[in-house]
Write a protein that holds these residues in place. Structure first.
Motif, mmCIF file in Angstrom:
data_model
loop_
_atom_site.group_PDB
_atom_site.id
_atom_site.type_symbol
_atom_site.label_atom_id
_atom_site.label_comp_id
_atom_site.label_asym_id
_atom_site.label_seq_id
_atom_site.Cartn_x
_atom_site.Cartn_y
_atom_site.Cartn_z
ATOM 1 N N PHE A 8 0.587 -1.354 0.050
ATOM 2 C CA PHE A 8 0.275 -0.305 0.188
ATOM 3 C C PHE A 8 1.196 1.044 0.167
ATOM 4 N N ASP A 52 -3.342 -0.293 -5.378
ATOM 5 C CA ASP A 52 -4.774 -0.745 -5.148
ATOM 6 C C ASP A 52 -5.465 -2.198 -5.375
ATOM 7 N N SER A 53 -7.300 -1.602 -5.220
ATOM 8 C CA SER A 53 -7.756 -3.176 -5.700
ATOM 9 C C SER A 53 -7.199 -3.323 -7.213
ATOM 10 N N ASN A 74 -4.510 9.169 0.816
ATOM 11 C CA ASN A 74 -3.600 8.437 0.169
ATOM 12 C C ASN A 74 -3.172 8.094 0.938
ATOM 13 N N CYS A 85 -4.465 6.185 3.503
ATOM 14 C CA CYS A 85 -4.906 4.782 2.945
ATOM 15 C C CYS A 85 -2.991 4.287 2.867
ATOM 16 N N ARG A 86 -2.211 4.154 2.535
ATOM 17 C CA ARG A 86 -1.014 3.133 2.759
ATOM 18 C C ARG A 86 -0.201 3.520 4.053
ATOM 19 N N THR A 118 -7.786 1.276 0.909
ATOM 20 C CA THR A 118 -7.652 1.527 -0.665
ATOM 21 C C THR A 118 -8.831 2.947 -0.349
#
Length: 593
Positions: free
Chosen positions: A60, A65-66, A351, A354-355, A360
């Motif tokens: 991540f 991402d997905s 971002n 999330c990382r 994500t």
């Protein structure tokens, strides 16, 4: 003060962060050691577009991402290393993934012989039911518009499309159901592209814009004869000596967004070859029958049991709009659209969050939408649709397959309680991974497994994350500059939230204006962006507090909308009164003359 280096400015936020760490003297990442680790690292470098990847680098943190996960898992499968997307999310390092990967035989990626008939995919079943059941002709019609600037050769442009049509079975597909227990797809041996050329050079900018809007309306209402291939057409409007407008219209039954980009990449490559006098050399891509062969041996009973467990105890459907799909018919009026942009600084902060926490951006957006629906439906347990790629990593060549593989799946979100937001989002992320594993069923079968009767709708909003690999978004392709790319489509739901990631996240809400007003939709998007800010500012807060903040933002937004409408109405009334007084005064003056 030194000027910013333009090479650095062009990098994504993730790559700038990694570069700054390296320049700051961060210790060098440990290099991959085993053969499996080197294979995993090489694939991460390719897919994530990185220079070096260490064996303990976090997936991540590198910007994964997905959607990257779909491509990575598929490429690992092709290399003989078998893992799931959930393994990738849980382990998140080259070392961990390599240790977990199951060594298997490298599958063949050669496409089999073309078939002239085959069954429908899961998403196609529902689309065909609505399209053939009396829905408006514009239902599920996709229009891709862009500007082209440069020395365009119309004959070569048409020839490029003809070459791609000949090489791509999905583009030669049509649909039949007469005399059969089940509808089927028919692939014609040959077909010719329908290309129309229009000359608009004698029109000014406003007239061209009006003409384009009128063309798009007529084109959408024209629809398609689903029993006759090809189910696409093109129009090229010449606007100046070197300026063109292009409209590519196709039925959603034959292509999803991922496939659309593969087709456009092949067209541009073919056009470039023809411009040099060479014959186009197109890749032999897998086709829908390859996916259907993969799908056939699946245990549908196990998939249905999964969905039954997922929705046990659901209090009811989550619907926010009035009726609009009458007896299975998608009415497809002209869609309204409301768009907002999450600023670059806020997007970068999201971002980074999330990382740092193995999430994500798509998972966060799903969570925020669930909280909003909880408020709108006055419920702690809601459901809405999410569109997934439907590309199984275990299918060889899945990322290169052209057809209709996407599916809309129901996502249940429990949106209250004292649980902290981050664990709640991670649980949602894991549930999404499980859904994708069992998501190769038509939505109608899933809803029946949940306990709804045929024709009942479980939700009336869907969220679409447009983060598939993109071949054409703008820029230059050979001698042509491509710009102003936009896609118009009606998915058959009263509200579709489309999120487009990037340096700034773009949120677009397409809505049926007869069922939801633009003001209502604008208030929803404002509440969502406010919720994102509140989440980033305090990620440790409980879910119930974040929901309360979203509710307050939504209330304030609606109040402001009311005040703005009241002020606007008052101004219109005062203007009308002044005009009326002036008219009366003018009449009296005329009588006295």
């Amino acid at each position: 003060m030194a000027e910013p280096d333009p090479r650095v400015e062009r990098l994504s936020g993730t790559k700038r962060e990694l570069l700054s760490r390296w320049l700051a003297g961060s210790p060098a990442a440990a290099a991959p050691e085993t053969g499996a680790e080197r294979t995993v690292a090489a694939i991460w470098r390719e897919v994530l577009d990185l220079g070096e990847v260490g064996r303990d680098d976090d997936y991540f943190a590198l910007g994964g991402d997905s959607v990257h996960a779909i491509v990575i898992v598929a490429k690992l499968e092709e290399a003989g290393l078998r893992i799931t997307a959930q393994d990738l999310f849980d382990l998140a390092t080259v070392r961990g993934v390599a240790e977990r990967a199951v060594l298997g035989a490298v599958p063949s990626v050669a496409a089999g012989p073309s078939r002239t008939e085959h069954p429908l995919g899961p998403m196609q079943e529902g689309m065909l039911y609505h399209s053939a059941g009396g829905s408006g002709p514009g239902a599920y019609v996709v229009q891709v518009c862009c500007s082209l600037t440069g020395e365009l050769d119309p004959a070569a442009f048409r020839a490029a499309w003809a070459a791609v049509l000949a090489a791509t079975p999905a583009l030669r597909g049509s649909f039949g159901w007469a005399g059969r227990a089940e509808p089927h797809q028919v692939v014609a041996a040959t077909a010719e592209p329908d290309v129309e050329f229009l000359d608009w050079r004698d029109r000014g900018v406003p007239e061209r814009a009006e003409a384009l809007a009128e063309y798009l309306d007529r084109d959408r209402e024209r629809g398609f004869d689903l029993g006759r291939a090809p189910l696409f057409r093109l129009a090229l409007m010449r606007e100046s000596a070197t300026g063109w407008r292009c409209v590519w219209t196709h039925h959603h039954l034959i292509l999803d967004g991922w496939s659309q980009q593969l087709v456009l990449a092949d067209v541009l490559a073919s056009y470039a070859a023809l411009q040099t006098g060479a014959e186009p050399r197109l890749p032999r891509r897998p086709a829908m029958p390859d996916y259907l062969d993969w799908l056939r041996p699946r245990d549908a009973a196990a998939d249905l049991a999964f969905w039954g467990r997922q929705f046990a105890g659901l209090p009811g459907p989550s619907r926010i709009a009035g009726p609009g799909c009458v007896r299975g018919q998608v009415l497809a009026p002209r869609r309204g659209e409301v768009a907002v942009t999450v600023p670059e600084s806020a997007t970068a902060a999201l971002n980074s969050l999330c990382r740092g926490h193995g999430l994500t951006v798509s998972t966060v957006l799903y969570g925020v939408w669930g909280l909003l629906l909880g408020e709108l439906c006055a419920s702690a347990d809601v459901v809405f649709g999410v569109t997934v790629s439907g590309r199984p990593p275990s299918l060889p060549g899945a990322t290169e397959l052209v057809g209709m593989l996407i599916n809309t799946l129901p996502l249940r979100v429990r949106c209250t309680g004292e649980a902290a937001v981050l664990p709640w989002l991670r649980e949602l992320r894991d549930r999404l991974a499980g859904m994708r594993e069992h998501g190769h069923l038509p939505l109608s079968r899933i809803t029946r497994a949940i306990g709804l009767n045929r024709g009942e709708t479980l939700f009336d909003t869907i969220v679409v994350i447009e983060n598939f690999p993109v071949a054409v978004t703008g820029g230059t392709s050979g001698a042509l500059a491509i710009g102003d790319v936009r896609t118009l489509v009606d998915e058959g739901y009263p509200l579709v939230l489309e999120a487009v990631p990037g340096a700034e996240i773009r949120l677009r809400a397409r809505h049926d204006p007869s069922r939801l007003t633009a003001a209502e939709v604008r208030g929803m998007l404002d509440a969502c962006t406010g919720c994102l800010d509140a989440l980033v500012a305090d990620p440790a807060q409980p879910v119930c507090r974040l929901r309360a903040r979203l509710a307050e933002r939504h209330r304030l937004s609606r109040e402001q909308e009311f005040l703005d409408r009241r002020d606007s109405a008052g101004q219109q009334l005062r203007t009308a009164r002044r005009r009326g007084a002036a008219d009366i005064g003018g009449t009296h003056a005329g009588e006295g003359s």
